[in-house]
Design a protein around this motif. Sequence first.
Motif, mmCIF file in Angstrom:
data_model
loop_
_atom_site.group_PDB
_atom_site.id
_atom_site.type_symbol
_atom_site.label_atom_id
_atom_site.label_comp_id
_atom_site.label_asym_id
_atom_site.label_seq_id
_atom_site.Cartn_x
_atom_site.Cartn_y
_atom_site.Cartn_z
ATOM 1 N N THR A 10 0.822 -1.205 0.000
ATOM 2 C CA THR A 10 0.000 0.000 0.000
ATOM 3 C C THR A 10 0.862 1.263 0.000
ATOM 4 O OG1 THR A 10 -1.736 -1.171 1.196
ATOM 5 C CG2 THR A 10 -1.874 1.220 1.170
ATOM 6 N N LEU A 13 2.620 1.726 -3.339
ATOM 7 C CA LEU A 13 1.668 2.137 -4.369
ATOM 8 C C LEU A 13 1.241 3.593 -4.185
ATOM 9 C CD1 LEU A 13 0.337 0.968 -6.846
ATOM 10 C CD2 LEU A 13 -1.544 0.199 -5.428
ATOM 11 N N ILE A 14 1.052 4.010 -2.938
ATOM 12 C CA ILE A 14 0.726 5.419 -2.672
ATOM 13 C C ILE A 14 1.886 6.307 -3.120
ATOM 14 C CG2 ILE A 14 0.372 7.128 -0.834
ATOM 15 C CD1 ILE A 14 -1.271 4.967 0.641
ATOM 16 N N ILE A 16 4.132 5.711 -5.499
ATOM 17 C CA ILE A 16 4.169 5.744 -6.965
ATOM 18 C C ILE A 16 3.080 6.672 -7.500
ATOM 19 C CG2 ILE A 16 3.760 4.367 -9.053
ATOM 20 C CD1 ILE A 16 5.108 2.010 -7.502
ATOM 21 N N CYS A 17 1.876 6.545 -6.950
ATOM 22 C CA CYS A 17 0.766 7.393 -7.400
ATOM 23 C C CYS A 17 1.021 8.865 -7.071
ATOM 24 C CB CYS A 17 -0.545 6.923 -6.787
ATOM 25 S SG CYS A 17 -1.098 5.328 -7.410
ATOM 26 N N THR A 18 1.626 9.130 -5.911
ATOM 27 C CA THR A 18 1.977 10.505 -5.539
ATOM 28 C C THR A 18 2.955 11.088 -6.545
ATOM 29 O OG1 THR A 18 1.629 10.048 -3.196
ATOM 30 C CG2 THR A 18 3.024 11.937 -3.737
ATOM 31 N N LEU A 20 3.309 10.232 -9.644
ATOM 32 C CA LEU A 20 2.595 10.458 -10.902
ATOM 33 C C LEU A 20 1.687 11.679 -10.831
ATOM 34 C CD1 LEU A 20 1.734 6.769 -11.838
ATOM 35 C CD2 LEU A 20 3.468 8.249 -12.873
ATOM 36 N N ILE A 21 0.991 11.867 -9.708
ATOM 37 C CA ILE A 21 0.114 13.025 -9.547
ATOM 38 C C ILE A 21 0.922 14.316 -9.619
ATOM 39 C CG2 ILE A 21 -1.354 14.283 -7.905
ATOM 40 C CD1 ILE A 21 -2.396 11.487 -6.986
ATOM 41 N N PHE A 62 -6.073 3.856 1.205
ATOM 42 C CA PHE A 62 -5.398 4.065 -0.068
ATOM 43 C C PHE A 62 -6.039 5.211 -0.845
ATOM 44 C CE2 PHE A 62 -5.078 3.205 -4.640
ATOM 45 C CZ PHE A 62 -3.705 3.261 -4.794
ATOM 46 N N TRP A 63 -7.345 5.155 -1.043
ATOM 47 C CA TRP A 63 -8.037 6.170 -1.833
ATOM 48 C C TRP A 63 -8.094 7.509 -1.104
ATOM 49 C CZ3 TRP A 63 -7.885 5.104 -6.584
ATOM 50 C CH2 TRP A 63 -7.999 3.791 -7.035
ATOM 51 N N LEU A 66 -4.700 9.123 -1.630
ATOM 52 C CA LEU A 66 -4.542 9.687 -2.976
ATOM 53 C C LEU A 66 -5.371 10.950 -3.152
ATOM 54 C CD1 LEU A 66 -4.350 6.594 -5.340
ATOM 55 C CD2 LEU A 66 -2.523 7.979 -4.381
ATOM 56 N N PHE A 70 -3.862 14.562 -4.085
ATOM 57 C CA PHE A 70 -4.449 15.358 -5.161
ATOM 58 C C PHE A 70 -4.883 16.725 -4.643
ATOM 59 C CE2 PHE A 70 -8.230 16.888 -7.360
ATOM 60 C CZ PHE A 70 -7.734 17.031 -8.650
#
Length: 110
Positions: A10, A13-14, A16-18, A20-21, A62-63, A66, A70
């Motif tokens: 988790t 993945l957070i 990686i998404c951070t 990308l954002i 997780f959501w 993110l 964001f």
Amino acid sequence: MEFVQNYNLTGLLIGICTFLIIGVFHPVVIKCEYHFGTRCWWIFLLLGISGVLAALYVREVFWSSLLGVFAFSSLWTILEIFEQRERVKKGWFPMNPKRKKEYGADKAMK
């Protein structure tokens, strides 16, 4: 999502998404300032406030995380749009020729 939780992915993945954002917001700042100037700052304020409220409402970590990333990336973009204007004035980024007056470039061009 079960796979991610079973292997404790988790946080990764957070992260990686951070990444990308934040990476998406960089060209957004450049394009928004070029096309709209600093007039569009309030859109990012609304996105930021909406993201904060959504992050508080969503229960899954997780959501919610993110949404928080964001939200605060949107709020940080407000500052970056104004700083982007200064970078354009310094000549580091291209100026929109339709908005030369906003930069004071019409005086410099004469």
